[in-house]
Write a protein that holds these residues in place. Sequence first.
Motif, PDB file in Angstrom:
ATOM      1  N   MET A   1      23.408 -34.305 -10.530  1.00  0.00           N
ATOM      2  CA  MET A   1      24.347 -33.375  -9.893  1.00  0.00           C
ATOM      3  C   MET A   1      24.368 -33.623  -8.390  1.00  0.00           C
ATOM      4  N   SER A   2      25.515 -33.926  -7.855  1.00  0.00           N
ATOM      5  CA  SER A   2      25.609 -34.172  -6.424  1.00  0.00           C
ATOM      6  C   SER A   2      25.762 -32.850  -5.669  1.00  0.00           C
ATOM      7  N   VAL A   3      25.173 -32.803  -4.495  1.00  0.00           N
ATOM      8  CA  VAL A   3      25.116 -31.566  -3.708  1.00  0.00           C
ATOM      9  C   VAL A   3      25.702 -31.814  -2.324  1.00  0.00           C
ATOM     10  N   LEU A   4      26.587 -30.922  -1.916  1.00  0.00           N
ATOM     11  CA  LEU A   4      27.153 -30.931  -0.562  1.00  0.00           C
ATOM     12  C   LEU A   4      26.763 -29.637   0.130  1.00  0.00           C
ATOM     13  N   ILE A   5      26.298 -29.741   1.363  1.00  0.00           N
ATOM     14  CA  ILE A   5      26.074 -28.551   2.188  1.00  0.00           C
ATOM     15  C   ILE A   5      27.222 -28.427   3.177  1.00  0.00           C
ATOM     16  N   ALA A   6      27.891 -27.280   3.159  1.00  0.00           N
ATOM     17  CA  ALA A   6      28.920 -26.966   4.149  1.00  0.00           C
ATOM     18  C   ALA A   6      28.378 -25.886   5.075  1.00  0.00           C
ATOM     19  N   ILE A   7      28.572 -26.077   6.372  1.00  0.00           N
ATOM     20  CA  ILE A   7      28.131 -25.106   7.380  1.00  0.00           C
ATOM     21  C   ILE A   7      29.376 -24.476   8.003  1.00  0.00           C
ATOM     22  N   PRO A   8      29.785 -23.293   7.519  1.00  0.00           N
ATOM     23  CA  PRO A   8      30.969 -22.649   8.104  1.00  0.00           C
ATOM     24  C   PRO A   8      30.673 -22.187   9.525  1.00  0.00           C
ATOM     25  N   ALA A   9      31.604 -22.445  10.425  1.00  0.00           N
ATOM     26  CA  ALA A   9      31.407 -22.053  11.825  1.00  0.00           C
ATOM     27  C   ALA A   9      32.748 -21.677  12.426  1.00  0.00           C
ATOM     28  N   ARG A  10      32.850 -20.457  12.932  1.00  0.00           N
ATOM     29  CA  ARG A  10      34.083 -20.041  13.599  1.00  0.00           C
ATOM     30  C   ARG A  10      33.744 -19.490  14.979  1.00  0.00           C
ATOM     31  N   TYR A  11      34.644 -19.715  15.893  1.00  0.00           N
ATOM     32  CA  TYR A  11      34.425 -19.289  17.276  1.00  0.00           C
ATOM     33  C   TYR A  11      34.705 -17.800  17.451  1.00  0.00           C
ATOM     34  N   ALA A  12      35.723 -17.306  16.748  1.00  0.00           N
ATOM     35  CA  ALA A  12      36.237 -15.953  17.007  1.00  0.00           C
ATOM     36  C   ALA A  12      35.511 -14.889  16.205  1.00  0.00           C
ATOM     37  N   SER A  13      34.189 -14.863  16.290  1.00  0.00           N
ATOM     38  CA  SER A  13      33.421 -13.818  15.635  1.00  0.00           C
ATOM     39  C   SER A  13      33.682 -12.468  16.304  1.00  0.00           C
ATOM     40  N   THR A  14      33.876 -11.436  15.493  1.00  0.00           N
ATOM     41  CA  THR A  14      34.141 -10.102  16.050  1.00  0.00           C
ATOM     42  C   THR A  14      32.929  -9.566  16.793  1.00  0.00           C
ATOM     43  N   ARG A  15      31.744  -9.720  16.172  1.00  0.00           N
ATOM     44  CA  ARG A  15      30.533  -9.154  16.761  1.00  0.00           C
ATOM     45  C   ARG A  15      29.958 -10.028  17.868  1.00  0.00           C
ATOM     46  N   TYR A  16      30.219 -11.352  17.779  1.00  0.00           N
ATOM     47  CA  TYR A  16      29.566 -12.256  18.728  1.00  0.00           C
ATOM     48  C   TYR A  16      30.471 -13.470  18.947  1.00  0.00           C
ATOM     49  N   PRO A  17      31.537 -13.312  19.753  1.00  0.00           N
ATOM     50  CA  PRO A  17      32.458 -14.432  19.988  1.00  0.00           C
ATOM     51  C   PRO A  17      31.741 -15.654  20.561  1.00  0.00           C
ATOM     52  N   GLY A  18      32.117 -16.833  20.064  1.00  0.00           N
ATOM     53  CA  GLY A  18      31.521 -18.070  20.540  1.00  0.00           C
ATOM     54  C   GLY A  18      30.114 -18.330  20.053  1.00  0.00           C
ATOM     55  N   PRO A  20      28.617 -19.936  17.552  1.00  0.00           N
ATOM     56  CA  PRO A  20      28.115 -21.272  17.199  1.00  0.00           C
ATOM     57  C   PRO A  20      27.710 -22.130  18.393  1.00  0.00           C
ATOM     58  N   LEU A  21      28.302 -21.843  19.565  1.00  0.00           N
ATOM     59  CA  LEU A  21      28.020 -22.653  20.742  1.00  0.00           C
ATOM     60  C   LEU A  21      26.990 -22.023  21.673  1.00  0.00           C
ATOM     61  N   VAL A  22      26.370 -20.928  21.224  1.00  0.00           N
ATOM     62  CA  VAL A  22      25.310 -20.301  22.012  1.00  0.00           C
ATOM     63  C   VAL A  22      24.101 -21.242  22.062  1.00  0.00           C
ATOM     64  N   SER A  23      23.517 -21.369  23.243  1.00  0.00           N
ATOM     65  CA  SER A  23      22.355 -22.245  23.425  1.00  0.00           C
ATOM     66  C   SER A  23      21.077 -21.497  23.068  1.00  0.00           C
ATOM     67  N   LEU A  24      20.211 -22.177  22.321  1.00  0.00           N
ATOM     68  CA  LEU A  24      18.915 -21.620  21.945  1.00  0.00           C
ATOM     69  C   LEU A  24      17.827 -22.567  22.444  1.00  0.00           C
ATOM     70  N   ARG A  25      16.888 -22.034  23.207  1.00  0.00           N
ATOM     71  CA  ARG A  25      15.807 -22.863  23.746  1.00  0.00           C
ATOM     72  C   ARG A  25      14.649 -22.878  22.758  1.00  0.00           C
ATOM     73  N   GLY A  26      14.214 -24.090  22.417  1.00  0.00           N
ATOM     74  CA  GLY A  26      13.062 -24.251  21.543  1.00  0.00           C
ATOM     75  C   GLY A  26      12.065 -25.201  22.147  1.00  0.00           C
ATOM     76  N   ALA A  27      11.068 -25.569  21.352  1.00  0.00           N
ATOM     77  CA  ALA A  27      10.063 -26.508  21.828  1.00  0.00           C
ATOM     78  C   ALA A  27      10.679 -27.865  22.141  1.00  0.00           C
ATOM     79  N   ASP A  28      11.835 -28.157  21.537  1.00  0.00           N
ATOM     80  CA  ASP A  28      12.536 -29.424  21.763  1.00  0.00           C
ATOM     81  C   ASP A  28      13.673 -29.295  22.771  1.00  0.00           C
ATOM     82  N   GLY A  29      13.653 -28.248  23.584  1.00  0.00           N
ATOM     83  CA  GLY A  29      14.677 -28.059  24.608  1.00  0.00           C
ATOM     84  C   GLY A  29      15.815 -27.172  24.156  1.00  0.00           C
ATOM     85  N   ASP A  30      16.932 -27.235  24.869  1.00  0.00           N
ATOM     86  CA  ASP A  30      18.101 -26.414  24.563  1.00  0.00           C
ATOM     87  C   ASP A  30      19.022 -27.134  23.585  1.00  0.00           C
TER      88      ASP A  30
END
Length: 262
Positions: A1-18, A20-30
């Motif tokens: 059985m073949s498997v595809l992962i789709a990652i839905p991403a929209r910019y115009a979120s009602t609760r948190y616009p933009g 997907p493009l928010v920067s998150l700082r981790g041990a590997d940088g931003d």
Amino acid sequence: MSVLIAIPARYASTRYPGKPLVSLRGADGDKTLIQRSWEAAMAVAGVDRVVVATDDDRIRDHAQGFGAEVVMTSPACRNGTERCAEVAAQVSDHDIIVNLQGDAPLTPAWFVEDLVAGLRAHPEAAVATPVLRCDGAALNGFLEDRRAGRVGGTTAVFDARRHGLYFSKEVIPFTSRTYAEDEATPVFHHVGVYAYRPDALTAYGTWPTGPLEELEGLEQLRFLENGTPILCVEVEGRGRVFWELNNPADVPRIERVLQAGG
């Protein structure tokens, strides 16, 4: 059985616009939320293809910039499942489509691996989703969000066959007990990942939005409202912290985990 992962991403979120493009700082940088979600998807074993599904040129350009494959979908999509249905229609050679939502960069690979295995083990199931038993610390986080008027994570209840009975942004089932931080509770955190068979996605796109989906803002309730069971696959945290980015207040919570290398 073949498997595809789709990652839905929209910019115009009602609760948190933009979001997907928010920067998150981790041990590997931003890195942006969408890049971290894509990296989480790429770490899953047994997957044939990973795509970012978006209707936004900014997200497309950014995702292609870090090496992701992008499938453009309609701006009319009302949620991630509808977006995944469009991906399935465009890329029709996969037996299982996984919806790894773009706001969950802390999703461990084994959550998705166990989810796919659960769907494969139940050929009668059309849709599956993971659930994670809350310990006292996680349950207190849910209750704190509700007291503060924040829409936090989602909880799930299911029957003896592990078919979902209901999903809610309220904490269900109700319990008046106080639990120690490391104590198991009767509350299950619904992990925002889904595995579908293609026919289930095709049917989903033909159904109107129901009253429960409208009230809760939870896309999976459309399946329940139309008589399609959702298999709940219990996954183990293995000491890893799991949390979605639902509100700006979640950013420091997630960054703490990323900076600790989680």
